[in-house]
Write an enzyme that holds these catalytic residues in place. Structure first.
Site, PDB file in Angstrom:
ATOM      1  CD  GLU A 196      -0.507   1.246  13.379  1.00  0.00           C
ATOM      2  OE1 GLU A 196      -1.439   1.701  12.681  1.00  0.00           O
ATOM      3  OE2 GLU A 196       0.476   1.928  13.716  1.00  0.00           O
TER       4      GLU A 196
ATOM      5  NE  ARG B  32       2.053  -2.019  11.106  1.00  0.00           N
ATOM      6  CZ  ARG B  32       1.595  -0.950  10.485  1.00  0.00           C
ATOM      7  NH1 ARG B  32       0.480  -1.031   9.762  1.00  0.00           N
ATOM      8  NH2 ARG B  32       2.214   0.206  10.564  1.00  0.00           N
TER       9      ARG B  32
ATOM     10  CB  THR C 163       5.346   6.603  10.978  1.00  0.00           C
ATOM     11  OG1 THR C 163       3.940   6.532  10.715  1.00  0.00           O
ATOM     12  CG2 THR C 163       5.569   6.918  12.428  1.00  0.00           C
TER      13      THR C 163
ATOM     14  NE  ARG D 198      -2.373   5.173   4.279  1.00  0.00           N
ATOM     15  CZ  ARG D 198      -1.982   4.724   5.475  1.00  0.00           C
ATOM     16  NH1 ARG D 198      -2.166   3.463   5.794  1.00  0.00           N
ATOM     17  NH2 ARG D 198      -1.413   5.539   6.330  1.00  0.00           N
TER      18      ARG D 198
ATOM     19  CD  GLU E 275      -2.447   6.834   9.417  1.00  0.00           C
ATOM     20  OE1 GLU E 275      -2.822   5.713   9.808  1.00  0.00           O
ATOM     21  OE2 GLU E 275      -1.283   7.248   9.558  1.00  0.00           O
TER      22      GLU E 275
ATOM     23  NE  ARG F 115       0.325   1.509   4.484  1.00  0.00           N
ATOM     24  CZ  ARG F 115       1.103   2.396   5.066  1.00  0.00           C
ATOM     25  NH1 ARG F 115       1.754   3.299   4.343  1.00  0.00           N
ATOM     26  NH2 ARG F 115       1.258   2.395   6.380  1.00  0.00           N
TER      27      ARG F 115
ATOM     28  NE  ARG G 200       1.627  -1.915   6.905  1.00  0.00           N
ATOM     29  CZ  ARG G 200       1.420  -3.188   7.266  1.00  0.00           C
ATOM     30  NH1 ARG G 200       2.435  -3.947   7.669  1.00  0.00           N
ATOM     31  NH2 ARG G 200       0.206  -3.702   7.250  1.00  0.00           N
TER      32      ARG G 200
ATOM     33  CB  CYS H 194       1.082   9.227  10.598  1.00  0.00           C
ATOM     34  SG  CYS H 194       2.190   8.597  11.874  1.00  0.00           S
TER      35      CYS H 194
HETATM   36  P1  ADP Z   1      -1.804  -0.189   6.767  1.00  0.00           P
HETATM   37  O1  ADP Z   1      -1.067  -1.329   6.169  1.00  0.00           O
HETATM   38  O2  ADP Z   1      -2.809   0.366   5.813  1.00  0.00           O
HETATM   39  O3  ADP Z   1      -0.898   0.814   7.348  1.00  0.00           O
HETATM   40  P2  ADP Z   1      -2.849  -2.007   8.842  1.00  0.00           P
HETATM   41  O4  ADP Z   1      -1.580  -2.483   9.435  1.00  0.00           O
HETATM   42  O5  ADP Z   1      -3.967  -1.726   9.799  1.00  0.00           O
HETATM   43  O6  ADP Z   1      -2.691  -0.670   8.015  1.00  0.00           O
HETATM   44  O7  ADP Z   1      -3.335  -3.094   7.789  1.00  0.00           O
HETATM   45  C1  ADP Z   1      -4.491  -2.877   7.043  1.00  0.00           C
HETATM   46  C2  ADP Z   1      -5.100  -4.191   6.599  1.00  0.00           C
HETATM   47  O8  ADP Z   1      -4.260  -4.836   5.673  1.00  0.00           O
HETATM   48  C3  ADP Z   1      -5.309  -5.186   7.743  1.00  0.00           C
HETATM   49  O9  ADP Z   1      -6.528  -5.866   7.530  1.00  0.00           O
HETATM   50  C4  ADP Z   1      -4.155  -6.133   7.547  1.00  0.00           C
HETATM   51  O10 ADP Z   1      -4.379  -7.431   8.075  1.00  0.00           O
HETATM   52  C5  ADP Z   1      -4.105  -6.185   6.054  1.00  0.00           C
HETATM   53  N1  ADP Z   1      -2.820  -6.715   5.545  1.00  0.00           N
HETATM   54  C6  ADP Z   1      -1.593  -6.252   5.776  1.00  0.00           C
HETATM   55  N2  ADP Z   1      -0.667  -6.992   5.144  1.00  0.00           N
HETATM   56  C7  ADP Z   1      -1.359  -7.971   4.490  1.00  0.00           C
HETATM   57  C8  ADP Z   1      -0.970  -9.053   3.622  1.00  0.00           C
HETATM   58  N3  ADP Z   1       0.299  -9.259   3.303  1.00  0.00           N
HETATM   59  N4  ADP Z   1      -1.955  -9.840   3.140  1.00  0.00           N
HETATM   60  C9  ADP Z   1      -3.267  -9.617   3.441  1.00  0.00           C
HETATM   61  N5  ADP Z   1      -3.672  -8.613   4.228  1.00  0.00           N
HETATM   62  C10 ADP Z   1      -2.743  -7.791   4.740  1.00  0.00           C
HETATM   63  N1  ARG Z   2       0.587   8.578  16.697  1.00  0.00           N
HETATM   64  C1  ARG Z   2       1.109   7.244  16.737  1.00  0.00           C
HETATM   65  C2  ARG Z   2       2.413   7.308  17.534  1.00  0.00           C
HETATM   66  O1  ARG Z   2       3.002   8.347  17.610  1.00  0.00           O
HETATM   67  C3  ARG Z   2       1.302   6.790  15.292  1.00  0.00           C
HETATM   68  C4  ARG Z   2       1.965   5.471  15.058  1.00  0.00           C
HETATM   69  C5  ARG Z   2       2.050   5.086  13.589  1.00  0.00           C
HETATM   70  N2  ARG Z   2       0.792   4.534  13.165  1.00  0.00           N
HETATM   71  C6  ARG Z   2       0.001   5.045  12.224  1.00  0.00           C
HETATM   72  N3  ARG Z   2      -1.112   4.411  11.938  1.00  0.00           N
HETATM   73  N4  ARG Z   2       0.306   6.153  11.592  1.00  0.00           N
HETATM   74  O2  ARG Z   2       2.822   6.299  18.090  1.00  0.00           O
END
Ligand code: ADP
Ligand code: ARG
Length: 341
Positions: A287, A282, A247, A203, A199, A100, A254, A245
């Site tokens: 997250e 994660r 980060t 995305r 966020e 993403r 990611r 954010c």
């Molecule tokens: P983001 O990746 O958008 O920062 P999250 O960590 O919350 O936020 O992940 C968003 C969604 O993507 C969650 O449902 C997570 O399980 C899913 N996800 C992340 N990596 C994978 C993957 N490799 N395969 C399938 N789903 C994934």
């Molecule tokens: N505000 C959170 C911190 O400072 C953000 C962590 C990163 N996660 C995110 N979804 N942007 O810890």
């Protein structure tokens, strides 16, 4: 928390009176950090201008978090000369792959700061562009408010849809007017997905069953080429793509695999090992979620000061190393069992 470390009383006094064109202030920048002592950074940007106006606070925080000197950010989506074969062709370890990127639109405030009218205008502008995507990227937009609760839950469980933002983002203002003018776009095969109004304004997501990292990457590259031609993304020559954010700055990318590591992940140094490989860990549902059955979400730890090509290359290498370590840990456990038994 990096906010506490870098916000001196002198700096606070200097930045306290400043306001961006979209009404973002120092108080709004830091309100999530003040509300949640367990924040790592503690700051969010309300718009592109926030990064310039509050740079005396934000740049040192970004430098420390990323380890990058902010000397410049470039983009490179080429995979020329890199291996593109599946990482785990038998599917022993890797369940699925997802990449993403976050994007915001230059003319609008970011989700922490955007007003109801602009949120609706942004959604309409984006949906217009999405509705013209060609070929395998073509799909349908589903406003969040139109989904039944059961359908919404199912899409979240299948990793396709986002949930209401976490307490950190909530304190930054991201959940205002929920669920209005947010939504999910997906292609017919659900491998190309766009979240509107999470966020970040967008995305943009490419998913692949199994370990097809190259296929996921190339689909995302193609989609971004199409979208970039019609949408003006917020971007800075030093910070890269601007995200709510800090980060996520830089590539805002990611790239992750859901990977089964039941033996390795039982070891106390699992997270430290991943960190040494440049990887973050994660849980099964992203997250703040927990792993399940030894399945973890492993992704690139760094998004700033690297190119998209670097992320591809490093994730491949890191995941290959993890699969070898898991095989070793499993063999060691088998040896131990046979000695004991
Ligand atoms: P983001 O990746 O958008 O920062 P999250 O960590 O919350 O936020 O992940 C968003 C969604 O993507 C969650 O449902 C997570 O399980 C899913 N996800 C992340 N990596 C994978 C993957 N490799 N395969 C399938 N789903 C994934
Ligand atoms: N505000 C959170 C911190 O400072 C953000 C962590 C990163 N996660 C995110 N979804 N942007 O810890």
């Amino acid at each position: 928390m990096l906010l506490h470390k870098h916000l001196t009383p002198e700096l606070k006094a200097r930045l306290d009176t400043l306001t961006t064109r979209h009404g973002w202030t120092l108080r709004k920048t830091i309100q999530s950090g003040l509300a949640h002592e367990d924040s790592q950074m503690g700051v969010y940007a309300g718009d592109s201008e926030s990064y310039a106006l509050f740079s005396p606070l934000l740049h040192p925080i970004i430098r420390e978090h990323s380890g990058h000197d902010l000397s410049g950010q470039s983009s490179d989506f080429s995979l020329d000369g890199l291996p593109q074969d599946d990482l785990d062709p038998t599917g022993e370890f890797i369940l699925s792959t997802r990449i993403r990127v976050g994007r915001n639109l230059a003319r609008y405030a970011f989700p922490p700061a955007i007003g109801a009218r602009d949120r609706a205008a942004l959604e309409a502008e984006v949906v217009q562009v999405l509705s013209r995507l060609p070929g395998a990227l073509a799909g349908e937009y589903h406003p969040l408010a139109s989904l039944s609760e059961a359908r919404r839950e199912e899409l979240v469980r299948r990793h396709i849809l986002f949930q209401q933002a976490d307490r950190f983002l909530d304190s930054a203002g991201v959940n205002r007017d929920w669920p209005r003018n947010r939504g999910l776009f997906h292609s017919a095969d659900k491998r190309f997905i766009v979240w509107v109004g999470e966020e970040d304004a967008l995305r943009i997501i490419s998913m692949q069953p199994g370990s097809g990292l190259a296929a996921a990457f190339l689909r995302l590259k193609e989609a971004l080429g199409q979208l970039d031609a019609h949408l003006d993304f917020a971007r800075d020559s030093r910070l890269g793509f601007l995200t709510a954010c800090p980060t996520n700055l830089g590539t805002a990318m990611r790239a992750s695999v859901l990977i089964r590591l039941p033996y390795l992940s039982r070891r106390p140094d699992f997270h430290a090992r991943c960190a040494r490989l440049g990887l973050s860990v994660r849980g099964l549902h992203g997250e703040h979620s927990e792993p399940h059955d030894g399945i973890h979400d492993v992704s690139n730890a760094v998004r700033l000061g690297v190119t998209e090509r670097d992320i591809y290359q490093r994730l491949r290498a890191g995941v290959q190393a993890l699969m070898a370590l898991e095989a070793d840990a499993r063999a060691a456990a088998a040896r131990q069992r046979s000695r004991a038994g």
